[in-house]
Design a protein around this motif. Structure first.
Motif, PDB file in Angstrom:
ATOM      1  N   THR A  95       0.885  -0.881   0.342  1.00  0.00           N
ATOM      2  CA  THR A  95       0.469   0.446   0.001  1.00  0.00           C
ATOM      3  C   THR A  95       1.019   1.619  -0.735  1.00  0.00           C
ATOM      4  O   THR A  95       0.795   2.157  -0.766  1.00  0.00           O
ATOM      5  CB  THR A  95      -1.220  -0.095   1.000  1.00  0.00           C
ATOM      6  N   GLU A  96       2.226   1.498   0.692  1.00  0.00           N
ATOM      7  CA  GLU A  96       2.696   2.714   0.482  1.00  0.00           C
ATOM      8  C   GLU A  96       3.578   2.534  -0.084  1.00  0.00           C
ATOM      9  O   GLU A  96       4.613   3.974  -0.043  1.00  0.00           O
ATOM     10  CB  GLU A  96       3.050   2.518   2.205  1.00  0.00           C
ATOM     11  N   GLN A  97       4.048   1.183  -0.251  1.00  0.00           N
ATOM     12  CA  GLN A  97       5.409   1.320  -1.458  1.00  0.00           C
ATOM     13  C   GLN A  97       6.634   2.047  -0.233  1.00  0.00           C
ATOM     14  O   GLN A  97       7.445   3.072  -0.919  1.00  0.00           O
ATOM     15  CB  GLN A  97       5.315   2.734  -2.688  1.00  0.00           C
ATOM     16  N   LEU A  98       7.034   1.425   0.392  1.00  0.00           N
ATOM     17  CA  LEU A  98       7.552   2.222   1.292  1.00  0.00           C
ATOM     18  C   LEU A  98       9.325   1.292   0.874  1.00  0.00           C
ATOM     19  O   LEU A  98       9.484   0.273   1.444  1.00  0.00           O
ATOM     20  CB  LEU A  98       7.558   2.688   2.650  1.00  0.00           C
ATOM     21  N   SER A  99      10.361   2.060   0.690  1.00  0.00           N
ATOM     22  CA  SER A  99      11.376   1.199   1.343  1.00  0.00           C
ATOM     23  C   SER A  99      11.916   0.988   2.387  1.00  0.00           C
ATOM     24  O   SER A  99      11.348   2.297   3.278  1.00  0.00           O
ATOM     25  CB  SER A  99      12.041   2.501   0.334  1.00  0.00           C
ATOM     26  N   PRO A 100      12.316   0.454   2.440  1.00  0.00           N
ATOM     27  CA  PRO A 100      12.895  -0.631   2.472  1.00  0.00           C
ATOM     28  C   PRO A 100      11.859  -2.214   1.757  1.00  0.00           C
ATOM     29  O   PRO A 100      12.511  -2.872   1.754  1.00  0.00           O
ATOM     30  CB  PRO A 100      14.528  -1.772   2.963  1.00  0.00           C
ATOM     31  N   VAL A 102       9.666  -2.415   0.216  1.00  0.00           N
ATOM     32  CA  VAL A 102       9.028  -2.558  -1.181  1.00  0.00           C
ATOM     33  C   VAL A 102       9.672  -3.437  -2.020  1.00  0.00           C
ATOM     34  O   VAL A 102      11.223  -3.137  -1.828  1.00  0.00           O
ATOM     35  CB  VAL A 102       8.453  -0.895  -1.732  1.00  0.00           C
ATOM     36  N   GLU A 103       8.914  -4.640  -2.471  1.00  0.00           N
ATOM     37  CA  GLU A 103      10.566  -5.717  -2.584  1.00  0.00           C
ATOM     38  C   GLU A 103      10.503  -5.053  -4.177  1.00  0.00           C
ATOM     39  O   GLU A 103       9.419  -6.238  -5.416  1.00  0.00           O
ATOM     40  CB  GLU A 103       9.199  -6.961  -2.584  1.00  0.00           C
ATOM     41  N   ASP A 104      11.020  -4.546  -5.051  1.00  0.00           N
ATOM     42  CA  ASP A 104      11.442  -4.084  -5.979  1.00  0.00           C
ATOM     43  C   ASP A 104      12.934  -4.464  -5.878  1.00  0.00           C
ATOM     44  O   ASP A 104      13.639  -4.631  -5.737  1.00  0.00           O
ATOM     45  CB  ASP A 104      11.457  -2.412  -5.591  1.00  0.00           C
ATOM     46  N   LEU A 105      13.678  -3.700  -7.356  1.00  0.00           N
ATOM     47  CA  LEU A 105      14.542  -4.584  -7.944  1.00  0.00           C
ATOM     48  C   LEU A 105      15.955  -3.602  -7.162  1.00  0.00           C
ATOM     49  O   LEU A 105      16.751  -4.932  -6.269  1.00  0.00           O
ATOM     50  CB  LEU A 105      15.320  -3.422  -9.273  1.00  0.00           C
ATOM     51  N   VAL A 106      16.153  -2.830  -6.493  1.00  0.00           N
ATOM     52  CA  VAL A 106      16.801  -2.324  -5.199  1.00  0.00           C
ATOM     53  C   VAL A 106      16.861  -3.698  -4.777  1.00  0.00           C
ATOM     54  O   VAL A 106      17.493  -3.922  -3.229  1.00  0.00           O
ATOM     55  CB  VAL A 106      17.283  -1.108  -4.757  1.00  0.00           C
ATOM     56  N   TRP A 107      15.386  -3.570  -3.504  1.00  0.00           N
ATOM     57  CA  TRP A 107      15.454  -5.113  -2.513  1.00  0.00           C
ATOM     58  C   TRP A 107      16.013  -6.074  -2.941  1.00  0.00           C
ATOM     59  O   TRP A 107      16.341  -6.858  -2.138  1.00  0.00           O
ATOM     60  CB  TRP A 107      13.743  -5.120  -2.836  1.00  0.00           C
ATOM     61  N   LYS A 108      15.927  -6.936  -4.412  1.00  0.00           N
ATOM     62  CA  LYS A 108      16.531  -8.001  -4.886  1.00  0.00           C
ATOM     63  C   LYS A 108      17.636  -8.097  -4.669  1.00  0.00           C
ATOM     64  O   LYS A 108      18.224  -8.868  -3.826  1.00  0.00           O
ATOM     65  CB  LYS A 108      15.900  -8.246  -5.837  1.00  0.00           C
ATOM     66  N   GLU A 109      18.610  -6.109  -4.774  1.00  0.00           N
ATOM     67  CA  GLU A 109      20.470  -6.401  -5.305  1.00  0.00           C
ATOM     68  C   GLU A 109      20.438  -6.445  -2.853  1.00  0.00           C
ATOM     69  O   GLU A 109      21.532  -6.873  -2.860  1.00  0.00           O
ATOM     70  CB  GLU A 109      20.748  -5.243  -5.991  1.00  0.00           C
ATOM     71  N   ARG A 110      19.730  -5.863  -2.373  1.00  0.00           N
ATOM     72  CA  ARG A 110      20.599  -5.507  -1.360  1.00  0.00           C
ATOM     73  C   ARG A 110      19.911  -6.942  -0.294  1.00  0.00           C
ATOM     74  O   ARG A 110      19.864  -6.745   0.863  1.00  0.00           O
ATOM     75  CB  ARG A 110      19.087  -4.404  -0.818  1.00  0.00           C
ATOM     76  N   GLY A 111      19.804  -7.618  -0.923  1.00  0.00           N
ATOM     77  CA  GLY A 111      19.227  -8.581   0.087  1.00  0.00           C
ATOM     78  C   GLY A 111      18.115  -9.844  -0.347  1.00  0.00           C
ATOM     79  O   GLY A 111      18.304 -10.177   1.448  1.00  0.00           O
ATOM     80  N   LYS A 112      17.155  -9.475  -0.495  1.00  0.00           N
ATOM     81  CA  LYS A 112      15.745  -9.242  -0.532  1.00  0.00           C
ATOM     82  C   LYS A 112      15.174  -9.915   1.260  1.00  0.00           C
ATOM     83  O   LYS A 112      14.966 -10.625   1.634  1.00  0.00           O
ATOM     84  CB  LYS A 112      15.927 -11.011  -0.672  1.00  0.00           C
ATOM     85  N   HIS A 113      15.407  -9.130   2.223  1.00  0.00           N
ATOM     86  CA  HIS A 113      15.380  -8.806   3.027  1.00  0.00           C
ATOM     87  C   HIS A 113      13.565  -9.727   3.934  1.00  0.00           C
ATOM     88  O   HIS A 113      12.404  -8.926   3.148  1.00  0.00           O
ATOM     89  CB  HIS A 113      14.904  -7.486   4.705  1.00  0.00           C
TER      90      HIS A 113
END
Lengths: 211, 236, 295
Positions: A95-100, A102-113
């Protein structure tokens, strides 16, 4: 034989006492305030269980921390907006699309928490723990948000419990989480978690200026 | 002879603002002597006693000549400003006065015997647990007197109120004070009962702003002198 | 000291896990607030007896209200918003000294003088506070007026403990002399008590106690905990010994119940208020006992 002259009460004694005490108290107080200001200006010393966000974190870890540092405030705001209910992890990511979260490309690169929320509200004390377990420990470590505050009757005044801020952000390279019902400074520290301290620009300037 | 004090007051004057309370008082009291102070109400007797204790802004010279070394001064105030509802019983009050050990821990061991004896002498032993507010005026006066006797004073200053000491109390007081006198102590006794004064005093001084007369009771307490001072009270 | 508090908190957590204590005791702030209650109760209960005996209830009230001004000054001088202790202590002590000085020197009736000081200190305090906190959360004001025991930090407990030790030590040492100088200054002086100095020390002590307790009970209510337990004890005792003991017991019970009950039953009221309500209930009970005994 001992002769004693009975002296009358001293008239000026009390006035003198008051003047001296006023001068003494104002003097000591201004001295102490001056000293405490100087001490405050010296940069914050880290405790043994704390790490510096800029010196001790690198790469993806630093990126995630920066996002979290902003996110905690958003979470606080959402908590109020949702009527004093903690936002769930899926609300944060979808809903909020809040980093970290939100499961986007950066999320994948940074360790898929993988984030989990432990809601531990009790009475007017609201307490939430968001734990992020790293899927790829080479990319980044594990993170944890400890958000804790309480409300007064009118619900407006709120503040951290025993802390200057109502939240703290923790980091651990290896994954070892204490029993979820018992997560606090006291249990996190022995499990190897470190509290991340973000220094202000002013602290940094002082630090660099001294080096 | 045991310790006592010779008191010499020279040109004692005192005023509260423009109101002169004491004027050129010359006064002498010897060790082993009961010196009664009489005079009309508002004549400055209490203030005089407080000057002797060094508690006023006076002019003039007050000299205490202790026979041995500086001794113990006992003081019996006229009234005690005690809250009626305050749970202070007789023993508590005496403990408050005589010891450093907090009174709520009870009477100090080293005074216990003397406290018991003194209360016994004053016929107050059976009332030692009574609250201050439950005592009659005469009984309160006895308690105030009791504290002044512990430890044994070499100078006793009594500021006795009008009308509050009962007949049997007066007798007990006289007996104890006579005992002090035998030990060489000096007693300054602000008294209201002229009959009693004539019986017990060695010296008597009448103070009404200044010393009106002073001397042995037999010679100075004649009708003419007394009438001069107390004429205003004749009708009472 | 922090180490000791950690041990206490840790053992409390263990007891919670063992089921011996209610669940809320696992939080550090709950333990902190209870520690505060256990310090504040005996301290205020004990010193309260002297305050009542010396009829200084309104005096301490005025000092409590002066705390607000002290806090406001502290914030304006740039002290930490949550603990402006330097200004707070200095101002309260100055205020106490000045109030006692005016009482001694003006010859005015105590009621009038204290009435003036009391309202003035509250008005100035509230006004300065509004001014000083214009950039900060205004609810800080509530916290100081009614107390917020939940925010008590280690350093607050340290301060409270230090003041409590000082107060109880001074209280035991100077109890007789302080009471005597209230009952009859002339007699106290004959007994070698420097009455004037004792009076000043006593008001300074009250200022210290008040200020150290403000964060927990609040400036408006702090003197209530100084007076109500002592007044309740006075209702049913016949000696100084039971007066002091009962006052300490009542104050401690009030402080502990005032914290635990609202927390356990989730009643949303501030700690200061709850503590004073408990004390008042005890007072009413003792009053009933007194009335029954009389008849």
């Amino acid at each position: 034989m001992e002769t004693v002259i009975i002296q009358p009460k001293r008239q000026k004694f009390e006035i003198l006492f008051m003047l001296i005490s006023i001068v003494a108290i104002v003097g000591v107080a201004s001295g102490l305030i001056a000293i405490s200001k100087i001490q405050k200006e010296e940069s914050v010393k880290l405790k043994s269980y704390q790490i510096d966000a800029f010196l001790d974190l690198e790469g993806n870890d630093q990126g995630i921390f920066t996002d979290l540092h902003a996110a905690v405030r958003v979470i606080e705001a959402l908590h109020i907006e949702y009527g004093e209910r903690w936002p769930t992890v899926s609300e944060l990511s979808t809903t909020e699309q809040l980093s970290p979260f939100v499961e986007d490309l950066v999320w994948k690169e940074r360790g898929k928490h993988k984030w989990t929320l432990f809601n531990q509200d009790q009475g007017n004390v609201h307490r939430a723990i968001y734990v992020g377990k790293s899927f790829d420990e080479n990319a980044a470590g594990n993170f944890l948000i400890l958000s804790e505050h309480f409300h007064t009757i009118d619900g407006s005044y709120y503040k951290g419990v025993n802390k200057e801020f109502p939240f703290s952000i923790w980091y651990s390279k290896k994954w070892e989480l204490p029993n979820s019902s018992n997560i606090s400074d006291g249990t996190l520290i022995p499990s190897g978690w470190k509290e991340i301290i973000a220094r202000t620009g002013y602290d940094e300037l002082k630090r660099l200026g001294r080096q | 002879m045991a310790n006592g004090v010779n008191i010499k007051v020279e040109n004692l004057s005192l005023s509260f603002g423009k109101n002169e309370v004491l004027q050129n008082i010359n006064f002498e009291a010897k060790a082993g002597e009961i010196h009664c102070v009489i005079g009309p109400n508002g004549g400055g007797k209490t203030t005089f006693a407080k000057s002797l204790l060094g508690q006023t802004y006076h002019n003039g010279k007050i000299t205490f000549e202790w026979i041995e070394k500086r001794g113990i001064v006992g003081y019996v105030p006229q009234i005690i400003n005690i809250d009626k509802t305050l749970p202070v019983n007789v023993l508590d009050f005496i403990a408050l006065c005589i010891q450093k050990r907090p009174a709520f821990l009870g009477v100090d061991k080293k005074f216990k015997k003397q406290v018991d004896e003194t209360l016994d002498k004053l016929e107050m032993k059976n009332k030692s647990k009574y609250l201050f507010s439950e005592l009659s005026g005469g009984e309160r006066q006895r308690v105030l007197f009791a504290q002044a006797l512990i430890p044994n004073p070499q100078l006793l200053i009594l500021d006795e109120p009008m009308n509050s000491v009962d007949k049997s109390g007066a007798e007990v007081f006289s007996r104890i004070i006579d005992g002090l006198k035998q030990n060489g102590a000096t007693v300054i006794w602000i008294h209201h009962d002229l009959e009693q004064v004539q019986k017990i005093a060695d010296k008597v001084s009448c103070i009404n702003k200044t010393v009106v007369f002073s001397g042995e009771p037999k010679s100075v307490m004649n009708e003419k002198n007394l009438l001069k001072i107390f004429s205003s009270r004749q009708g009472e | 000291m922090d180490f000791l508090y950690d041990i206490i908190r840790h053992s409390a957590q263990n007891l919670v896990q063992a089921g011996a204590l209610p669940d809320s005791f696992k939080f550090a702030f709950v333990i902190n607030s209870l520690l505060c209650a256990l310090i504040i109760g005996p301290m205020l209960g004990a010193i309260g007896t002297a305050v009542v005996a010396k009829r200084m209830a309104f005096f301490s009230n005025a000092i409590g209200h002066s705390a607000l001004t002290g806090i406001a000054i502290g914030i304006m001088l740039g002290e930490p918003v949550n603990s402006p202790y330097i200004s707070l202590f200095s101002f309260a002590i100055l205020f106490a000294i000045f109030l006692n000085f005016s009482k001694n020197k003006s010859g005015m009736s105590h009621d009038t003088l204290i009435g003036v000081f009391l309202s003035a200190s509250l008005a100035i305090g509230a006004a300065l506070m509004m001014f000083a906190t214009k950039d900060i959360n205004i609810h800080i004001l509530d916290g100081y007026m009614f107390g917020s025991i939940l925010t008590a930090s280690n350093s607050d407990i340290n301060l409270l403990l230090a003041v409590a030790i000082l107060a109880i030590g001074a209280g035991i040492y100077g109890f007789n002399r302080t009471i005597m100088s209230g009952l009859n200054p002339a007699l106290a002086q004959v007994r070698g008590v420097p009455v004037l100095i004792y009076d000043y020390i006593f008001v300074i002590l009250i200022a210290l106690i008040t200020v150290a307790s403000v964060k927990i009970v609040g400036s408006i209510l702090v003197e209530a905990l100084l007076i109500i337990p002592a007044a309740a004890a006075r209702n049913i005792t016949r000696s100084l010994k039971s007066f002091v003991i009962l006052s300490v017991v009542f104050a401690t019970i009030s402080a502990v119940t005032g914290i635990v009950v609202p927390m356990e039953f989730k009643i949303p009221i501030p700690s200061g208020g709850a503590i004073i309500i408990c004390a008042t209930i005890i007072f009413i009970l003792t009053l009933l006992v007194k009335i029954v005994r009389r008849n």
